[in-house]
Design an enzyme around this catalytic site. Structure first.
Site, mmCIF file in Angstrom:
data_model
loop_
_atom_site.group_PDB
_atom_site.id
_atom_site.type_symbol
_atom_site.label_atom_id
_atom_site.label_comp_id
_atom_site.label_asym_id
_atom_site.label_seq_id
_atom_site.Cartn_x
_atom_site.Cartn_y
_atom_site.Cartn_z
ATOM 1 N N HIS A 125 -4.727 -4.464 -2.310
ATOM 2 C CA HIS A 125 -5.084 -4.001 -0.961
ATOM 3 C C HIS A 125 -5.113 -2.475 -0.869
ATOM 4 O O HIS A 125 -5.019 -1.915 0.220
ATOM 5 C CB HIS A 125 -4.126 -4.589 0.082
ATOM 6 N N CYS A 163 -18.981 8.320 -0.832
ATOM 7 C CA CYS A 163 -19.090 8.897 -2.182
ATOM 8 C C CYS A 163 -17.785 8.800 -2.975
ATOM 9 O O CYS A 163 -17.760 9.140 -4.152
ATOM 10 C CB CYS A 163 -19.573 10.341 -2.120
ATOM 11 N N CYS A 178 -16.447 13.304 5.342
ATOM 12 C CA CYS A 178 -16.467 13.891 3.993
ATOM 13 C C CYS A 178 -17.150 15.259 4.011
ATOM 14 O O CYS A 178 -18.238 15.406 4.587
ATOM 15 C CB CYS A 178 -17.211 12.950 3.049
ATOM 16 N N SER A 234 6.348 -12.167 0.542
ATOM 17 C CA SER A 234 5.004 -12.315 1.100
ATOM 18 C C SER A 234 4.915 -13.629 1.852
ATOM 19 O O SER A 234 5.393 -14.658 1.373
ATOM 20 C CB SER A 234 3.950 -12.295 -0.017
ATOM 21 N N SER A 235 4.267 -13.585 3.021
ATOM 22 C CA SER A 235 4.092 -14.817 3.793
ATOM 23 C C SER A 235 3.022 -15.709 3.163
ATOM 24 O O SER A 235 2.879 -16.863 3.532
ATOM 25 C CB SER A 235 3.720 -14.474 5.237
ATOM 26 N N ILE A 276 0.835 -1.187 0.000
ATOM 27 C CA ILE A 276 0.000 0.000 0.000
ATOM 28 C C ILE A 276 0.880 1.250 0.000
ATOM 29 O O ILE A 276 0.413 2.339 0.262
ATOM 30 C CB ILE A 276 -0.911 -0.020 1.254
HETATM 31 P P1 NAD Z 1 3.815 -10.271 5.690
HETATM 32 O O1 NAD Z 1 4.319 -9.310 6.707
HETATM 33 O O2 NAD Z 1 2.781 -11.253 6.080
HETATM 34 O O3 NAD Z 1 5.043 -11.106 5.125
HETATM 35 C C1 NAD Z 1 6.217 -10.520 4.676
HETATM 36 C C2 NAD Z 1 7.210 -11.618 4.373
HETATM 37 O O4 NAD Z 1 8.341 -11.008 3.763
HETATM 38 C C3 NAD Z 1 7.714 -12.356 5.605
HETATM 39 O O5 NAD Z 1 7.472 -13.744 5.448
HETATM 40 C C4 NAD Z 1 9.216 -12.052 5.648
HETATM 41 O O6 NAD Z 1 10.000 -13.183 5.966
HETATM 42 C C5 NAD Z 1 9.511 -11.620 4.234
HETATM 43 N N1 NAD Z 1 10.577 -10.615 4.113
HETATM 44 C C6 NAD Z 1 10.749 -9.484 4.825
HETATM 45 N N2 NAD Z 1 11.781 -8.765 4.345
HETATM 46 C C7 NAD Z 1 12.292 -9.479 3.307
HETATM 47 C C8 NAD Z 1 13.364 -9.272 2.409
HETATM 48 N N3 NAD Z 1 14.098 -8.176 2.449
HETATM 49 N N4 NAD Z 1 13.601 -10.219 1.465
HETATM 50 C C9 NAD Z 1 12.840 -11.351 1.406
HETATM 51 N N5 NAD Z 1 11.815 -11.585 2.231
HETATM 52 C C10 NAD Z 1 11.528 -10.662 3.155
HETATM 53 O O7 NAD Z 1 3.319 -9.420 4.444
HETATM 54 P P2 NAD Z 1 2.329 -9.763 3.235
HETATM 55 O O8 NAD Z 1 2.417 -11.195 2.874
HETATM 56 O O9 NAD Z 1 2.547 -8.711 2.218
HETATM 57 O O10 NAD Z 1 0.833 -9.626 3.774
HETATM 58 C C11 NAD Z 1 0.293 -8.850 4.677
HETATM 59 C C12 NAD Z 1 -0.249 -7.484 4.392
HETATM 60 O O11 NAD Z 1 0.740 -6.593 4.761
HETATM 61 C C13 NAD Z 1 -0.598 -7.032 3.004
HETATM 62 O O12 NAD Z 1 -1.943 -6.918 2.925
HETATM 63 C C14 NAD Z 1 -0.014 -5.605 2.886
HETATM 64 O O13 NAD Z 1 -1.031 -4.706 2.509
HETATM 65 C C15 NAD Z 1 0.397 -5.291 4.264
HETATM 66 N N6 NAD Z 1 1.600 -4.456 4.493
HETATM 67 C C16 NAD Z 1 2.107 -3.651 3.512
HETATM 68 C C17 NAD Z 1 3.236 -2.883 3.752
HETATM 69 C C18 NAD Z 1 3.753 -2.004 2.644
HETATM 70 O O14 NAD Z 1 2.964 -1.530 1.827
HETATM 71 N N7 NAD Z 1 5.060 -1.779 2.564
HETATM 72 C C19 NAD Z 1 3.882 -2.954 4.986
HETATM 73 C C20 NAD Z 1 3.327 -3.790 6.006
HETATM 74 C C21 NAD Z 1 2.188 -4.544 5.718
#
Ligand code: NAD
Length: 253
Positions: A125, A136, A158, A199-200, A107
């Protein structure tokens, strides 16, 4: 455990060379190298606070205030963040034509700031760099909201319809954006290789997209520091930092 002779960079390069319609699927982990904490790593945001879900935001003025307090406390970090090696590698794969789009759960808007045209980024997301009215749809910039919030302490409403104003993100319990999900599914079905970056893979329905791609015949590559929920179905899993593996592979293609 990965074999000690395993060369992650070369393995990623081989998949990149073979594929011609790559879709990148990114999560919070791609932005940790820019200084934005993720949710689920040790020390991540959720080891410190519980998320506010959509029904709480809708029901309670105090939850809305808390949500804005958190937003304004974390916003300086997001604003100061700059795209890193992983983001730039994504941009370069798109510019070369090997990749067609990025589906992101993030995001933070860093793919766009790394030069990816808006049309090639699918935000499933939403986006936390601005806000909108939930009734609106009127867009609001964060600076204007912050000024009002700090002045009277109330969650913003709003100016046109008195609806609730919220960052343009999708909270837990909130409906997914229909058009973004339609585009994401189309991209997942059209790719010959999906690369998951940071991503997890536990948040659904987003995590269903790599499953969809794989079931439709695409190769699935997962690059994540820790094991993920979909490692078992992946063609290649690299448990390491994104910049030093994926970034290095793209730079030396
Ligand atoms: P998550 O926090 O669940 O997982 C992140 C994964 O990334 C972890 O498993 C971790 O081991 C891995 N990771 C962290 N740094 C890394 C790196 N440098 N290299 C390789 N792997 C790395 O996040 P997700 O799966 O994106 O899901 C959760 C939600 O988190 C999403 O909906 C998202 O909107 C939100 N989110 C977004 C941000 C952002 O926009 N930067 C920040 C925090 C959370």
């Amino acid at each position: 455990m990965q074999d000690e002779n395993f060369d992650p960079i070369e393995s990623i390069r081989q998949h990149l060379r073979y594929a011609s319609r790559i879709v990148l699927f990114t999560g919070a982990g791609i932005s940790t190298e820019s200084g934005i904490p993720d949710f689920r790593s040790p020390g991540g945001i959720w080891s410190r606070m519980k998320p506010i879900d959509f029904s709480d935001f809708m029901r309670s003025e105090e939850s809305r205030r808390e949500s804005w307090r958190r937003k304004f406390a974390s916003d300086p970090v997001m604003r100061a963040a700059k795209p890193n090696r992983g983001h730039l590698a994504c941009t370069s794969l798109l510019a070369s034509g090997r990749a067609t789009s990025i589906i992101t759960q993030n995001i933070d808007g860093l793919h766009q700031r790394a030069g990816v045209p808006e049309a090639q980024v699918i935000e499933v997301h939403g986006n936390a760099t601005y806000a909108h009215c939930l009734s609106c749809g009127t867009r609001y910039e964060l600076d204007a909201i912050k000024e009002i919030f700090e002045r009277d302490g109330n969650a913003p409403r709003c100016r046109w319809c008195d609806g609730l104003v919220k960052t343009a993100t999708i909270s837990f319990g909130q409906a997914m954006p229909v058009e973004a999900m339609r585009r994401a599914e189309k991209a997942a079905l059209g790719c010959d290789c999906m690369i998951v970056l940071g991503s997890s893979l536990v948040v659904y329905p987003a995590a269903g997209l790599p499953v969809l791609a794989k079931r439709n015949g695409a190769a699935l590559i997962i690059i994540n520091r820790e094991p993920t929920a979909l490692d078992d179905i992946a063609d290649l899993v690299v448990n390491a930092g994104i910049g030093d593996t994926f970034g290095a592979a793209v730079e030396t293609l």
